[in-house]
Design a protein around this motif. Structure first.
Motif, PDB file in Angstrom:
ATOM      1  N   LEU A 272       0.830  -1.207   0.000  1.00 17.90           N
ATOM      2  CA  LEU A 272       0.000   0.000   0.000  1.00 17.90           C
ATOM      3  C   LEU A 272       0.869   1.263   0.000  1.00 17.90           C
ATOM      4  O   LEU A 272       0.576   2.224  -0.719  1.00 17.90           O
ATOM      5  N   VAL A 273       1.939   1.257   0.780  1.00 18.16           N
ATOM      6  CA  VAL A 273       2.867   2.395   0.804  1.00 18.16           C
ATOM      7  C   VAL A 273       3.497   2.578  -0.573  1.00 18.16           C
ATOM      8  O   VAL A 273       3.628   3.709  -1.072  1.00 18.16           O
ATOM      9  N   ASN A 274       3.875   1.482  -1.207  1.00 13.38           N
ATOM     10  CA  ASN A 274       4.497   1.558  -2.525  1.00 13.38           C
ATOM     11  C   ASN A 274       3.521   2.055  -3.592  1.00 13.38           C
ATOM     12  O   ASN A 274       3.911   2.803  -4.495  1.00 13.38           O
ATOM     13  N   ILE A 275       2.272   1.670  -3.488  1.00 18.36           N
ATOM     14  CA  ILE A 275       1.258   2.181  -4.416  1.00 18.36           C
ATOM     15  C   ILE A 275       1.116   3.690  -4.232  1.00 18.36           C
ATOM     16  O   ILE A 275       1.016   4.438  -5.218  1.00 18.36           O
ATOM     17  N   LEU A 276       1.151   4.147  -2.993  1.00 21.52           N
ATOM     18  CA  LEU A 276       1.136   5.586  -2.730  1.00 21.52           C
ATOM     19  C   LEU A 276       2.366   6.252  -3.358  1.00 21.52           C
ATOM     20  O   LEU A 276       2.260   7.329  -3.954  1.00 21.52           O
ATOM     21  N   GLY A 277       3.526   5.610  -3.250  1.00 20.32           N
ATOM     22  CA  GLY A 277       4.743   6.148  -3.866  1.00 20.32           C
ATOM     23  C   GLY A 277       4.638   6.228  -5.380  1.00 20.32           C
ATOM     24  O   GLY A 277       5.063   7.214  -5.985  1.00 20.32           O
ATOM     25  N   VAL A 278       4.054   5.221  -6.001  1.00 20.75           N
ATOM     26  CA  VAL A 278       3.863   5.245  -7.457  1.00 20.75           C
ATOM     27  C   VAL A 278       2.954   6.408  -7.830  1.00 20.75           C
ATOM     28  O   VAL A 278       3.251   7.188  -8.746  1.00 20.75           O
ATOM     29  N   TRP A 279       1.849   6.560  -7.113  1.00 19.03           N
ATOM     30  CA  TRP A 279       0.922   7.645  -7.405  1.00 19.03           C
ATOM     31  C   TRP A 279       1.605   9.000  -7.222  1.00 19.03           C
ATOM     32  O   TRP A 279       1.469   9.887  -8.056  1.00 19.03           O
ATOM     33  N   ARG A 280       2.368   9.137  -6.145  1.00 21.62           N
ATOM     34  CA  ARG A 280       3.009  10.417  -5.866  1.00 21.62           C
ATOM     35  C   ARG A 280       4.067  10.759  -6.905  1.00 21.62           C
ATOM     36  O   ARG A 280       4.144  11.879  -7.378  1.00 21.62           O
ATOM     37  N   TRP A 281       4.915   9.791  -7.260  1.00 23.40           N
ATOM     38  CA  TRP A 281       6.058  10.083  -8.124  1.00 23.40           C
ATOM     39  C   TRP A 281       5.754   9.975  -9.611  1.00 23.40           C
ATOM     40  O   TRP A 281       6.357  10.666 -10.413  1.00 23.40           O
ATOM     41  N   LEU A 282       4.858   9.099  -9.998  1.00 20.50           N
ATOM     42  CA  LEU A 282       4.521   8.989 -11.426  1.00 20.50           C
ATOM     43  C   LEU A 282       3.266   9.756 -11.786  1.00 20.50           C
ATOM     44  O   LEU A 282       3.068  10.115 -12.944  1.00 20.50           O
ATOM     45  N   GLY A 283       2.431  10.035 -10.815  1.00 23.38           N
ATOM     46  CA  GLY A 283       1.218  10.786 -11.080  1.00 23.38           C
ATOM     47  C   GLY A 283       1.373  12.239 -10.702  1.00 23.38           C
ATOM     48  O   GLY A 283       1.571  13.116 -11.547  1.00 23.38           O
ATOM     49  N   LEU A 284       1.345  12.496  -9.437  1.00 21.82           N
ATOM     50  CA  LEU A 284       1.357  13.864  -8.922  1.00 21.82           C
ATOM     51  C   LEU A 284       2.647  14.611  -9.235  1.00 21.82           C
ATOM     52  O   LEU A 284       2.625  15.702  -9.789  1.00 21.82           O
ATOM     53  N   ARG A 285       3.788  14.021  -8.912  1.00 22.95           N
ATOM     54  CA  ARG A 285       5.070  14.710  -9.110  1.00 22.95           C
ATOM     55  C   ARG A 285       5.362  14.943 -10.597  1.00 22.95           C
ATOM     56  O   ARG A 285       5.898  15.975 -10.970  1.00 22.95           O
ATOM     57  N   ALA A 286       4.987  13.980 -11.434  1.00 25.18           N
ATOM     58  CA  ALA A 286       5.210  14.143 -12.875  1.00 25.18           C
ATOM     59  C   ALA A 286       4.428  15.343 -13.395  1.00 25.18           C
ATOM     60  O   ALA A 286       4.925  16.095 -14.235  1.00 25.18           O
ATOM     61  N   ARG A 287       3.211  15.553 -12.878  1.00 25.87           N
ATOM     62  CA  ARG A 287       2.429  16.720 -13.286  1.00 25.87           C
ATOM     63  C   ARG A 287       3.102  18.006 -12.840  1.00 25.87           C
ATOM     64  O   ARG A 287       3.123  18.989 -13.567  1.00 25.87           O
ATOM     65  N   TYR A 288       3.646  18.009 -11.626  1.00 25.38           N
ATOM     66  CA  TYR A 288       4.376  19.195 -11.146  1.00 25.38           C
ATOM     67  C   TYR A 288       5.578  19.484 -12.031  1.00 25.38           C
ATOM     68  O   TYR A 288       5.850  20.638 -12.368  1.00 25.38           O
ATOM     69  N   ASP A 289       6.316  18.437 -12.371  1.00 29.36           N
ATOM     70  CA  ASP A 289       7.501  18.621 -13.217  1.00 29.36           C
ATOM     71  C   ASP A 289       7.130  19.168 -14.594  1.00 29.36           C
ATOM     72  O   ASP A 289       7.815  20.030 -15.139  1.00 29.36           O
ATOM     73  N   LYS A 290       6.042  18.660 -15.173  1.00 25.73           N
ATOM     74  CA  LYS A 290       5.601  19.162 -16.483  1.00 25.73           C
ATOM     75  C   LYS A 290       5.179  20.622 -16.384  1.00 25.73           C
ATOM     76  O   LYS A 290       5.499  21.429 -17.260  1.00 25.73           O
ATOM     77  N   GLY A 291       4.485  20.973 -15.312  1.00 22.32           N
ATOM     78  CA  GLY A 291       4.070  22.353 -15.113  1.00 22.32           C
ATOM     79  C   GLY A 291       5.264  23.290 -14.936  1.00 22.32           C
ATOM     80  O   GLY A 291       5.297  24.392 -15.486  1.00 22.32           O
ATOM     81  N   ALA A 292       6.263  22.837 -14.181  1.00 22.94           N
ATOM     82  CA  ALA A 292       7.463  23.646 -13.976  1.00 22.94           C
ATOM     83  C   ALA A 292       8.218  23.828 -15.288  1.00 22.94           C
ATOM     84  O   ALA A 292       8.709  24.923 -15.594  1.00 22.94           O
ATOM     85  N   ALA A 293       8.305  22.777 -16.081  1.00 21.31           N
ATOM     86  CA  ALA A 293       8.991  22.868 -17.370  1.00 21.31           C
ATOM     87  C   ALA A 293       8.254  23.824 -18.302  1.00 21.31           C
ATOM     88  O   ALA A 293       8.871  24.632 -19.005  1.00 21.31           O
ATOM     89  N   ALA A 294       6.924  23.769 -18.308  1.00 21.04           N
ATOM     90  CA  ALA A 294       6.137  24.657 -19.153  1.00 21.04           C
ATOM     91  C   ALA A 294       6.323  26.108 -18.705  1.00 21.04           C
ATOM     92  O   ALA A 294       6.441  27.013 -19.543  1.00 21.04           O
ATOM     93  N   ALA A 295       6.350  26.347 -17.413  1.00 25.76           N
ATOM     94  CA  ALA A 295       6.548  27.705 -16.893  1.00 25.76           C
ATOM     95  C   ALA A 295       7.938  28.226 -17.260  1.00 25.76           C
ATOM     96  O   ALA A 295       8.076  29.390 -17.623  1.00 25.76           O
ATOM     97  N   THR A 296       8.918  27.362 -17.206  1.00 21.63           N
ATOM     98  CA  THR A 296      10.287  27.771 -17.577  1.00 21.63           C
ATOM     99  C   THR A 296      10.346  28.140 -19.042  1.00 21.63           C
ATOM    100  O   THR A 296      10.934  29.155 -19.415  1.00 21.63           O
ATOM    101  N   ARG A 297       9.732  27.320 -19.893  1.00 21.66           N
ATOM    102  CA  ARG A 297       9.722  27.613 -21.333  1.00 21.66           C
ATOM    103  C   ARG A 297       8.988  28.914 -21.626  1.00 21.66           C
ATOM    104  O   ARG A 297       9.376  29.687 -22.489  1.00 21.66           O
ATOM    105  N   ALA A 298       7.923  29.178 -20.885  1.00 24.86           N
ATOM    106  CA  ALA A 298       7.135  30.384 -21.117  1.00 24.86           C
ATOM    107  C   ALA A 298       7.892  31.646 -20.749  1.00 24.86           C
ATOM    108  O   ALA A 298       7.627  32.711 -21.316  1.00 24.86           O
ATOM    109  N   THR A 299       8.839  31.540 -19.837  1.00 23.20           N
ATOM    110  CA  THR A 299       9.589  32.732 -19.414  1.00 23.20           C
ATOM    111  C   THR A 299      10.808  32.993 -20.274  1.00 23.20           C
ATOM    112  O   THR A 299      11.449  34.029 -20.125  1.00 23.20           O
ATOM    113  N   LEU A 300      11.150  32.070 -21.138  1.00 23.36           N
ATOM    114  CA  LEU A 300      12.345  32.251 -21.974  1.00 23.36           C
ATOM    115  C   LEU A 300      12.090  33.073 -23.187  1.00 23.36           C
ATOM    116  O   LEU A 300      11.302  33.430 -23.790  1.00 23.36           O
TER     117      LEU A 300
END
Length: 92
Positions: free
Chosen positions: A64-92
């Motif tokens: 159950l902990v590992n499923i939470l880790g998968v959701w956090r790192w492949l779901g939630l965190r990946a969305r944050y990373d994509k958003g940060a990358a898009a924001a960086t590109r927009a400021t260039l």
């Protein structure tokens, strides 16, 4: 099945620990948690085959902990990373 689990469980757990400890980004860490989940299932098979209820319960909780880790790192965190990358590109 037990023979396969005897190999898969420790190999998956070791690989997972290496991937998570390396902290090479959200995707690699998420893959590490998938490997941890595979290892947990392997340990549960070993626990069932050898009559070790404590090993089954411990790895059920870890699964159950590992499923939470998968959701956090492949779901939630990946969305944050994509958003940060898009924001960086927009400021260039």
């Amino acid at each position: 099945m037990e023979q396969i689990a005897n190999w898969v469980a420790p190999i998956a757990t070791t690989l997972a620990a290496l991937l998570v400890a390396a902290n090479l980004g959200a995707r690699i860490t998420g893959i590490g948690f998938i490997a941890f989940a595979v290892g947990s299932v392997g340990w549960m098979v070993i626990g069932a085959a050898t009559g070790q209820a404590n090993l089954i319960w411990q790895n059920a909780v870890l699964l159950l902990v590992n499923i939470l880790g998968v959701w956090r790192w492949l779901g939630l965190r990946a969305r944050y990373d994509k958003g940060a990358a898009a924001a960086t590109r927009a400021t260039l």
